[in-house]
Design a protein around this motif. Structure first.
Motif, PDB file in Angstrom:
ATOM      1  N   PHE A  22       0.819  -1.212   0.000  1.00 14.46           N
ATOM      2  CA  PHE A  22       0.000   0.000   0.000  1.00 14.46           C
ATOM      3  C   PHE A  22       0.853   1.262   0.000  1.00 14.46           C
ATOM      4  O   PHE A  22       0.427   2.307  -0.487  1.00 14.46           O
ATOM      5  N   ARG A  23       2.043   1.180   0.552  1.00 10.08           N
ATOM      6  CA  ARG A  23       2.941   2.341   0.615  1.00 10.08           C
ATOM      7  C   ARG A  23       3.911   2.397  -0.562  1.00 10.08           C
ATOM      8  O   ARG A  23       4.599   3.391  -0.740  1.00 10.08           O
ATOM      9  N   PHE A  27       1.558   0.340  -5.914  1.00 12.43           N
ATOM     10  CA  PHE A  27       0.166   0.519  -5.505  1.00 12.43           C
ATOM     11  C   PHE A  27      -0.700   0.876  -6.709  1.00 12.43           C
ATOM     12  O   PHE A  27      -0.361   1.746  -7.512  1.00 12.43           O
ATOM     13  N   ALA A  28      -1.823   0.170  -6.827  1.00 15.48           N
ATOM     14  CA  ALA A  28      -2.804   0.457  -7.871  1.00 15.48           C
ATOM     15  C   ALA A  28      -4.182   0.385  -7.237  1.00 15.48           C
ATOM     16  O   ALA A  28      -4.531  -0.618  -6.608  1.00 15.48           O
ATOM     17  N   LYS A  35      -6.328  -6.537  -2.154  1.00 17.28           N
ATOM     18  CA  LYS A  35      -5.235  -6.563  -1.179  1.00 17.28           C
ATOM     19  C   LYS A  35      -5.766  -6.308   0.228  1.00 17.28           C
ATOM     20  O   LYS A  35      -5.341  -6.963   1.186  1.00 17.28           O
ATOM     21  N   LEU A  36      -6.698  -5.377   0.364  1.00 20.30           N
ATOM     22  CA  LEU A  36      -7.263  -5.071   1.672  1.00 20.30           C
ATOM     23  C   LEU A  36      -8.012  -6.276   2.240  1.00 20.30           C
ATOM     24  O   LEU A  36      -7.909  -6.577   3.430  1.00 20.30           O
ATOM     25  N   GLU A  37      -8.732  -6.985   1.396  1.00 17.58           N
ATOM     26  CA  GLU A  37      -9.432  -8.196   1.840  1.00 17.58           C
ATOM     27  C   GLU A  37      -8.425  -9.249   2.306  1.00 17.58           C
ATOM     28  O   GLU A  37      -8.654  -9.938   3.304  1.00 17.58           O
ATOM     29  N   ALA A  38      -7.312  -9.362   1.608  1.00 18.00           N
ATOM     30  CA  ALA A  38      -6.267 -10.305   2.009  1.00 18.00           C
ATOM     31  C   ALA A  38      -5.665  -9.907   3.353  1.00 18.00           C
ATOM     32  O   ALA A  38      -5.403 -10.762   4.206  1.00 18.00           O
TER      33      ALA A  38
END
Length: 69
Positions: A22-23, A27-28, A35-38
């Motif tokens: 994310f940083r 990042f896309a 990715k957030l769900e993971a």
């Protein structure tokens, strides 16, 4: 936990890598939801593992307390 299951440390490493994404420059926004769900799934698994370890520690402590009496 079987031999093939990742350890808590392995999961924490995976979590660090996901959060770093994310940083990072890769990042896309289109991939962010996946990715957030993971991240959420991994964090829940870590929380469950830590809770299990805490329960085991409590049982061992109670065992030692009973033996001391």
């Amino acid at each position: 936990m079987s031999k093939n299951d990742p350890t808590i440390q392995d999961k924490l490493t995976q979590l660090d890598e996901l959060v770093a994404w994310f940083r990072g420059d890769e990042f896309a926004l289109e991939q962010a939801k996946t990715k957030l769900e993971a991240v959420k799934k991994l964090a829940t698994a870590i929380e469950d593992d830590l809770s299990s370890v805490e329960n085991e520690i409590t049982i061992v402590k109670q065992s030692f307390a009973s033996d001391a009496d």
